[in-house]
Motif scaffolding. Sequence first.
Motif, PDB file in Angstrom:
ATOM      1  N   ALA A  11      -1.002  19.813  25.283  1.00  0.00           N
ATOM      2  CA  ALA A  11       0.065  18.829  25.455  1.00  0.00           C
ATOM      3  C   ALA A  11       0.260  17.935  24.243  1.00  0.00           C
ATOM      4  O   ALA A  11       1.359  17.427  24.013  1.00  0.00           O
ATOM      5  CB  ALA A  11      -0.206  17.973  26.694  1.00  0.00           C
ATOM      6  N   ASN A  12      -0.797  17.716  23.460  1.00  0.00           N
ATOM      7  CA  ASN A  12      -0.707  16.825  22.301  1.00  0.00           C
ATOM      8  C   ASN A  12      -0.640  17.572  20.970  1.00  0.00           C
ATOM      9  O   ASN A  12      -0.675  16.953  19.901  1.00  0.00           O
ATOM     10  CB  ASN A  12      -1.896  15.858  22.303  1.00  0.00           C
ATOM     11  N   LEU A  54       6.042  26.999  24.161  1.00  0.00           N
ATOM     12  CA  LEU A  54       5.468  26.315  25.316  1.00  0.00           C
ATOM     13  C   LEU A  54       4.888  24.962  24.907  1.00  0.00           C
ATOM     14  O   LEU A  54       5.095  23.950  25.592  1.00  0.00           O
ATOM     15  CB  LEU A  54       4.381  27.182  25.950  1.00  0.00           C
ATOM     16  N   LYS A  55       4.200  24.932  23.771  1.00  0.00           N
ATOM     17  CA  LYS A  55       3.608  23.682  23.284  1.00  0.00           C
ATOM     18  C   LYS A  55       4.676  22.628  23.035  1.00  0.00           C
ATOM     19  O   LYS A  55       4.506  21.450  23.383  1.00  0.00           O
ATOM     20  CB  LYS A  55       2.823  23.949  21.996  1.00  0.00           C
ATOM     21  N   TYR A  56       5.779  23.043  22.431  1.00  0.00           N
ATOM     22  CA  TYR A  56       6.853  22.084  22.149  1.00  0.00           C
ATOM     23  C   TYR A  56       7.560  21.640  23.426  1.00  0.00           C
ATOM     24  O   TYR A  56       7.875  20.451  23.592  1.00  0.00           O
ATOM     25  CB  TYR A  56       7.861  22.682  21.172  1.00  0.00           C
ATOM     26  N   VAL A  57       7.819  22.558  24.337  1.00  0.00           N
ATOM     27  CA  VAL A  57       8.497  22.196  25.577  1.00  0.00           C
ATOM     28  C   VAL A  57       7.672  21.184  26.359  1.00  0.00           C
ATOM     29  O   VAL A  57       8.186  20.161  26.835  1.00  0.00           O
ATOM     30  CB  VAL A  57       8.793  23.451  26.430  1.00  0.00           C
ATOM     31  N   VAL A  58       6.373  21.449  26.498  1.00  0.00           N
ATOM     32  CA  VAL A  58       5.492  20.541  27.229  1.00  0.00           C
ATOM     33  C   VAL A  58       5.520  19.149  26.604  1.00  0.00           C
ATOM     34  O   VAL A  58       5.610  18.134  27.304  1.00  0.00           O
ATOM     35  CB  VAL A  58       4.056  21.096  27.258  1.00  0.00           C
ATOM     36  N   HIS A 108       0.532  12.240  27.719  1.00  0.00           N
ATOM     37  CA  HIS A 108       0.905  13.657  27.674  1.00  0.00           C
ATOM     38  C   HIS A 108      -0.005  14.511  28.556  1.00  0.00           C
ATOM     39  O   HIS A 108       0.442  15.496  29.156  1.00  0.00           O
ATOM     40  CB  HIS A 108       0.884  14.158  26.233  1.00  0.00           C
ATOM     41  N   ILE A 109      -1.264  14.145  28.644  1.00  0.00           N
ATOM     42  CA  ILE A 109      -2.184  14.878  29.518  1.00  0.00           C
ATOM     43  C   ILE A 109      -1.783  14.697  30.977  1.00  0.00           C
ATOM     44  O   ILE A 109      -1.779  15.657  31.767  1.00  0.00           O
ATOM     45  CB  ILE A 109      -3.635  14.416  29.284  1.00  0.00           C
ATOM     46  N   LYS A 118      -5.181  25.437  30.734  1.00  0.00           N
ATOM     47  CA  LYS A 118      -4.629  24.139  31.109  1.00  0.00           C
ATOM     48  C   LYS A 118      -3.532  23.684  30.140  1.00  0.00           C
ATOM     49  O   LYS A 118      -3.746  23.640  28.927  1.00  0.00           O
ATOM     50  CB  LYS A 118      -5.742  23.091  31.156  1.00  0.00           C
ATOM     51  N   LEU A 119      -2.394  23.320  30.698  1.00  0.00           N
ATOM     52  CA  LEU A 119      -1.321  22.774  29.877  1.00  0.00           C
ATOM     53  C   LEU A 119      -1.767  21.496  29.168  1.00  0.00           C
ATOM     54  O   LEU A 119      -1.330  21.212  28.052  1.00  0.00           O
ATOM     55  CB  LEU A 119      -0.102  22.471  30.746  1.00  0.00           C
ATOM     56  N   ALA A 120      -2.638  20.748  29.802  1.00  0.00           N
ATOM     57  CA  ALA A 120      -3.104  19.498  29.201  1.00  0.00           C
ATOM     58  C   ALA A 120      -3.785  19.724  27.861  1.00  0.00           C
ATOM     59  O   ALA A 120      -3.764  18.850  26.994  1.00  0.00           O
ATOM     60  CB  ALA A 120      -4.053  18.783  30.165  1.00  0.00           C
TER      61      ALA A 120
END
Length: 255
Positions: free
Chosen positions: A62-63, A124-128, A27-28, A57-59
Amino acid sequence: MRKFSALIALIVGAICQPVMAWGPQGHIIVADIAQQDLTPAAKAQVVALLSLENTQKLADIANWADAVKGKVPGSPSHSVRFAPKGPLRQDACPNRFCALAGLDRYSAVLADRGATARQRLEALKYVVHLVGDIHVPLHAFVSTGDRVPVNFAGKDATLHKVWDTLIISTRGKDTARIGREVLASGRVRTVGKPLDWALESRDIARERIFRKLPLKSDKRIVLPVSYATENWPVVETRLNQAGHRLGALLNSLLR
């Protein structure tokens, strides 16, 4: 913003079960690739939303969906259970909230400037996370591989864990280096929509993973380390596709 409702109506009529997806490394990697693809407009909105949690950071988020799985009422499943073949029916995920339905809902919330910042951050968290999940072959098939016990590289696991986590971990612990290698591989096709991406995963599960392995097994199956080497190109491609497609999706939602 074009919603994905028309696509969701075509999803196979199958029960979605909550199972683990890419491990933290996967995911990262997906999130890091997506972040590099963001347009200035999308990046500005992503940074503004992530600032609510003191990150850019989206990373870093991501989890999150895995961390809260089973703790947030009404949260979506992280899979969609396609039958091996046959026509897609309209009775999608009855009484459940599958990964594709989750992407549909949270994409709409993320694109909605009228939603609160906290609502959009959660979306955003769920989409990623869910874009990553539907690129995992065993997250789009009637069998998740959890009923196939294996011994992989001398350790007991399930076939599901091998594809989620262990094939990636054989590349080492340096996630940033693995991500750079994935990005440089160049094996990516960005066309299509979430339904198409999930169907690709189904086809990989049907035509590659279960071509020689059973859908379930009472006996533990020995998989050599070479199994990871042979299948790394598939995992690498799915990670790369997920990253670029996530970036393109965020750009379309955050104009």
